[in-house]
Design a protein around this motif. Structure first.
Motif, PDB file in Angstrom:
ATOM      1  N   LYS A  25       0.947  -1.091   0.012  1.00  0.00           N
ATOM      2  CA  LYS A  25      -0.056   0.034  -0.032  1.00  0.00           C
ATOM      3  C   LYS A  25       0.881   1.285  -0.024  1.00  0.00           C
ATOM      4  CE  LYS A  25      -4.084  -1.968   2.029  1.00  0.00           C
ATOM      5  NZ  LYS A  25      -4.983  -1.841   2.996  1.00  0.00           N
ATOM      6  N   ASP A  26       2.226   1.164   0.404  1.00  0.00           N
ATOM      7  CA  ASP A  26       2.950   2.277   0.526  1.00  0.00           C
ATOM      8  C   ASP A  26       3.646   2.780  -0.910  1.00  0.00           C
ATOM      9  OD1 ASP A  26       4.600  -0.026   0.320  1.00  0.00           O
ATOM     10  OD2 ASP A  26       6.299   0.734   1.638  1.00  0.00           O
ATOM     11  N   HIS A  27       3.337   2.073  -1.869  1.00  0.00           N
ATOM     12  CA  HIS A  27       3.816   2.401  -3.087  1.00  0.00           C
ATOM     13  C   HIS A  27       2.964   2.080  -4.495  1.00  0.00           C
ATOM     14  CE1 HIS A  27       5.653  -1.615  -2.897  1.00  0.00           C
ATOM     15  NE2 HIS A  27       5.607  -1.670  -4.295  1.00  0.00           N
ATOM     16  N   LYS A  28       3.216   2.818  -5.408  1.00  0.00           N
ATOM     17  CA  LYS A  28       2.157   2.490  -6.495  1.00  0.00           C
ATOM     18  C   LYS A  28       2.288   1.040  -7.265  1.00  0.00           C
ATOM     19  CE  LYS A  28       0.636   4.471 -11.125  1.00  0.00           C
ATOM     20  NZ  LYS A  28      -0.257   3.465 -11.150  1.00  0.00           N
ATOM     21  N   VAL A  29       1.164   0.513  -7.453  1.00  0.00           N
ATOM     22  CA  VAL A  29       1.031  -0.679  -8.302  1.00  0.00           C
ATOM     23  C   VAL A  29       0.120  -0.675  -9.351  1.00  0.00           C
ATOM     24  CG1 VAL A  29       0.045  -3.092  -8.004  1.00  0.00           C
ATOM     25  CG2 VAL A  29       1.132  -2.107  -5.873  1.00  0.00           C
ATOM     26  N   THR A  30       0.814  -1.351 -10.379  1.00  0.00           N
ATOM     27  CA  THR A  30       0.017  -1.433 -11.832  1.00  0.00           C
ATOM     28  C   THR A  30      -1.350  -1.662 -11.748  1.00  0.00           C
ATOM     29  OG1 THR A  30       2.167  -1.321 -12.957  1.00  0.00           O
ATOM     30  CG2 THR A  30       0.252  -1.771 -14.339  1.00  0.00           C
ATOM     31  N   ASP A  31      -2.451  -1.170 -12.643  1.00  0.00           N
ATOM     32  CA  ASP A  31      -3.664  -1.429 -12.350  1.00  0.00           C
ATOM     33  C   ASP A  31      -3.824  -3.162 -12.764  1.00  0.00           C
ATOM     34  OD1 ASP A  31      -6.737  -1.048 -12.830  1.00  0.00           O
ATOM     35  OD2 ASP A  31      -6.020  -1.810 -14.630  1.00  0.00           O
ATOM     36  N   SER A  32      -4.574  -3.587 -11.921  1.00  0.00           N
ATOM     37  CA  SER A  32      -4.586  -5.082 -12.013  1.00  0.00           C
ATOM     38  C   SER A  32      -5.050  -5.555 -13.505  1.00  0.00           C
ATOM     39  CB  SER A  32      -5.755  -5.590 -10.807  1.00  0.00           C
ATOM     40  OG  SER A  32      -6.963  -5.347 -11.235  1.00  0.00           O
TER      41      SER A  32
END
Length: 92
Positions: free
Chosen positions: A46-53
């Motif tokens: 949750k602390d960094h950006k994750v590419t859209d699922s």
């Protein structure tokens, strides 16, 4: 009965290490198939950006298209937290 291996993860991005591990599991455990399950929103990231699922699922589909025994499931995308996360919570 079918022997299925499940590879869960963020796959952001999927890479050769994921594919090698899946191939090894397929051979070593004599699986009929390996299902890749990209997570929705991983609780530990949750602390960094994750590419859209949806984009991650498409990356997985493209990476495994030459492996007839690999499949991509978008099952976890419909849940706010990872199924693996809830499985560990319930087992504890």
């Amino acid at each position: 009965m079918s022997r299925i291996g499940i590879m869960g993860g963020t796959f952001d991005p999927i890479h050769n290490g994921h594919l090698k591990l899946a191939c090894q599991a397929y051979a070593q455990y004599q699986l009929n198939s390996v299902w890749f399950m990209p997570s929705g929103q991983p609780p530990h990231k949750k602390d960094h950006k994750v590419t859209d699922s949806a984009a991650r699922c498409e990356m997985v589909r493209r990476a495994i298209e030459n492996y007839p025994y690999f499949f991509c499931s978008d099952f976890e995308r419909s849940f706010p937290l990872s199924i693996l996360f809830w499985s560990f919570c319930c087992a504890a």
